[in-house]
Design a protein around this motif. Structure first.
Motif, PDB file in Angstrom:
ATOM      1  N   GLN C 173       0.828  -1.210   0.000  1.00 42.31           N
ATOM      2  CA  GLN C 173       0.000   0.000   0.000  1.00 42.31           C
ATOM      3  C   GLN C 173       0.863   1.260   0.000  1.00 42.31           C
ATOM      4  N   THR C 174       1.988   1.221   0.718  1.00 41.32           N
ATOM      5  CA  THR C 174       2.897   2.369   0.715  1.00 41.32           C
ATOM      6  C   THR C 174       3.376   2.659  -0.706  1.00 41.32           C
ATOM      7  N   LEU C 177       0.520   4.079  -2.787  1.00 39.42           N
ATOM      8  CA  LEU C 177       0.248   5.491  -2.476  1.00 39.42           C
ATOM      9  C   LEU C 177       1.285   6.400  -3.129  1.00 39.42           C
ATOM     10  N   LEU C 178       2.557   6.000  -3.048  1.00 43.36           N
ATOM     11  CA  LEU C 178       3.614   6.822  -3.661  1.00 43.36           C
ATOM     12  C   LEU C 178       3.355   6.996  -5.156  1.00 43.36           C
ATOM     13  N   GLU C 181      -0.262   8.951  -5.733  1.00 43.04           N
ATOM     14  CA  GLU C 181      -0.318  10.334  -5.250  1.00 43.04           C
ATOM     15  C   GLU C 181       0.536  11.286  -6.083  1.00 43.04           C
ATOM     16  N   LEU C 186      -3.145  17.505  -3.242  1.00 45.69           N
ATOM     17  CA  LEU C 186      -2.791  17.289  -1.834  1.00 45.69           C
ATOM     18  C   LEU C 186      -3.970  16.832  -0.980  1.00 45.69           C
ATOM     19  N   ALA C 189      -4.968  13.319  -1.681  1.00 44.28           N
ATOM     20  CA  ALA C 189      -3.891  12.421  -1.233  1.00 44.28           C
ATOM     21  C   ALA C 189      -3.980  12.193   0.276  1.00 44.28           C
ATOM     22  N   MET C 190      -4.270  13.251   1.023  1.00 46.45           N
ATOM     23  CA  MET C 190      -4.371  13.083   2.473  1.00 46.45           C
ATOM     24  C   MET C 190      -5.585  12.232   2.849  1.00 46.45           C
ATOM     25  N   ASP C 193      -4.480   8.669   2.116  1.00 47.55           N
ATOM     26  CA  ASP C 193      -3.597   8.232   3.213  1.00 47.55           C
ATOM     27  C   ASP C 193      -4.413   7.800   4.431  1.00 47.55           C
ATOM     28  N   THR C 196      -6.438   4.566   3.862  1.00 48.48           N
ATOM     29  CA  THR C 196      -5.530   3.413   3.810  1.00 48.48           C
ATOM     30  C   THR C 196      -5.068   3.039   5.215  1.00 48.48           C
ATOM     31  N   GLN C 197      -4.702   4.058   5.983  1.00 44.37           N
ATOM     32  CA  GLN C 197      -4.233   3.805   7.349  1.00 44.37           C
ATOM     33  C   GLN C 197      -5.345   3.172   8.185  1.00 44.37           C
TER      34      GLN C 197
END
Lengths: 222, 222, 222
Positions: C173-174, C177-178, C181, C186, C189-190, C193, C196-197
């Motif tokens: 997932q990291t 996201l990279l 995004e 922005l 994207a937040m 994030d 996902t978290q």
């Protein structure tokens, strides 16, 4: 000195979860749990959120400095203070969300980090969560200026002074353009630049520059 | 040698606000007010705008070099020549719009600079307007190649020669893709790459590469 | 060990155009034509495409290493093996599409390279196709880690081990996201994030971290 546009919620200088002070136009937040490397908690997040909503209404604040008490700035944070616990174990481990089974792309990091250090280095940092030293962070463009431990107080004060003594609106707009234009195509960005510049040319600050220049004195910015 | 697609406005080599010359496929604009560090003015902006609109119709021009007479390239500029005045005072101060109460994000700078040097360094440069030396600019990726004062003429001529002797359409399309794909998502960018490549495979230049390869001679690009 | 979500096309470990092996959760593709600097061909592209579609269904694969036999990794490739021919002539010339009359922006390069090394350096590399040495690539942020020839096997094995032993979903997932995004504003994207978290907090891996932490043992990631 709250702004006249402030609504009913009162402005406060009394924050429970960090130290807060205002001096000569410079507000300073000091994360004050150095024994835990100043981790963020639910409570300090909430205080930061409200402070940042309130600060534009402090007409006497032109710069915000965020610093940490003790030997580190901020060890990150976690909703259950788990990260705080981890930090006791391994205090220099940065970007370690993946080490607890969570995503490294938290709170905008997967958006921001590639735009600061490039996609390759951002991927390495967020995936592997390794420790990087100050010289490497400087080489990556992750820090603006590298100074020794005993110089940092003076360097921060000097930078805050420069910004506080500068033309606030022009500086604020420059920062806003840098942020917003990350998400705009080139043509629209150039339009926004031009509109912003045209607006700033009508300001008292720009008129003050002309006056000061003709009178051969430094400008007094608003 | 104007292109047949040129409309009624005549092509000119006679520009009032900079020197202009064409030799062996390389056009050179020389900003020629070295005593003021070659500032841009309303007039030179207008001439540059018209020249850049006209150049694609010069079928004998394949590369444009923009250079400055004397010890500097260009001290920037301002619609009222204010920046020109400032430059006399402090000739090495770059990115100083915020010092006159205007935004540092002028003419696309807030869009382009973060995409060249990263958001952190771009913010520092546009907010604080500090001076950076050539080695720092090189470290930031702001310059392509760092050469000494006495080598620059030769290095520029060599680079211009390489580009002018290269396959013009392929080079132009590469540059266009780099610019356009800053504003495109990955999937669309890969489609555009593929379409561009398929189109270029039908060109005389690509056929010439095959012919030259089989005849063991250097290609003669169009 | 194919996943139950695999449809009728069988999973294979038998690939004709590269060597393929799986050991301890690490799959390795080895490009195996070292005498030609491991160029890509129509056939190896097709095999890579199918392998990458199939790998998520190998429940025993957590990391993919792509390597080249012999002294180089991969000399690139071309639909007619033209580039393969060129490579015999000048084996160290990277990014040379413009040298055959084609665009340097092939297969996403004009999108990705500026996001890794910045627009200035990406333009130079794709337009001019010059050779850069390993130290320069490291300085540009084009490599994650620079090691000597005799250390690379060990360094790759160690990195693959770290990733294979890590929390797969969090790492995947990291990385997602990279990538995603890069193409999001922005705010969005937040949000991504945060979502996902929140999702990862419900996973067995995150629960396992808590359990392992309380039992003072290393976590066993899935």
């Amino acid at each position: 000195m709250p702004s006249r546009f402030r609504a009913s919620v009162p402005v406060t200088d009394d924050w429970a979860h960090f130290d807060f002070a205002i001096a000569d136009g410079v507000a300073t937040v000091t994360l004050n749990r150095p024994e835990k490397l100043n981790p963020l908690t639910f409570e300090s997040y909430a205080d930061l959120r409200d402070l940042l909503a309130e600060l534009p209404h402090h007409t006497d604040v032109r710069v915000l400095v965020i610093r940490g008490e003790g030997k580190g700035f901020c060890g990150g944070g976690d909703v259950n203070e788990i990260i705080g616990e981890l930090i006791k174990m391994e205090p220099r481990d940065l970007f370690l969300f993946t080490k607890v089974g969570l995503s490294g792309g938290d709170m905008g990091a997967a958006y921001l980090l590639p735009r600061v250090v490039g996609l390759g280095r951002a991927t390495e940092l967020l995936m592997l969560g390794g420790v990087i030293d100050a010289a490497t962070a400087d080489r990556y463009g992750l820090v603006s200026r590298l100074v020794g431990d005993d110089e940092i107080g003076g360097a921060v004060a000097e930078l805050a002074r420069t910004l506080a003594d500068g033309p606030t609106l022009a500086l604020a707009q420059t920062k806003a353009l840098l942020t917003r234009e990350l998400d705009m195509p080139l043509g629209a960005a150039m339009e926004l630049d031009a509109m912003t510049q045209a607006l700033l040319m009508t300001t008292k600050d720009h008129a003050e520059f002309h006056a000061a220049f003709n009178e051969k004195r430094p400008p007094r910015w608003q």
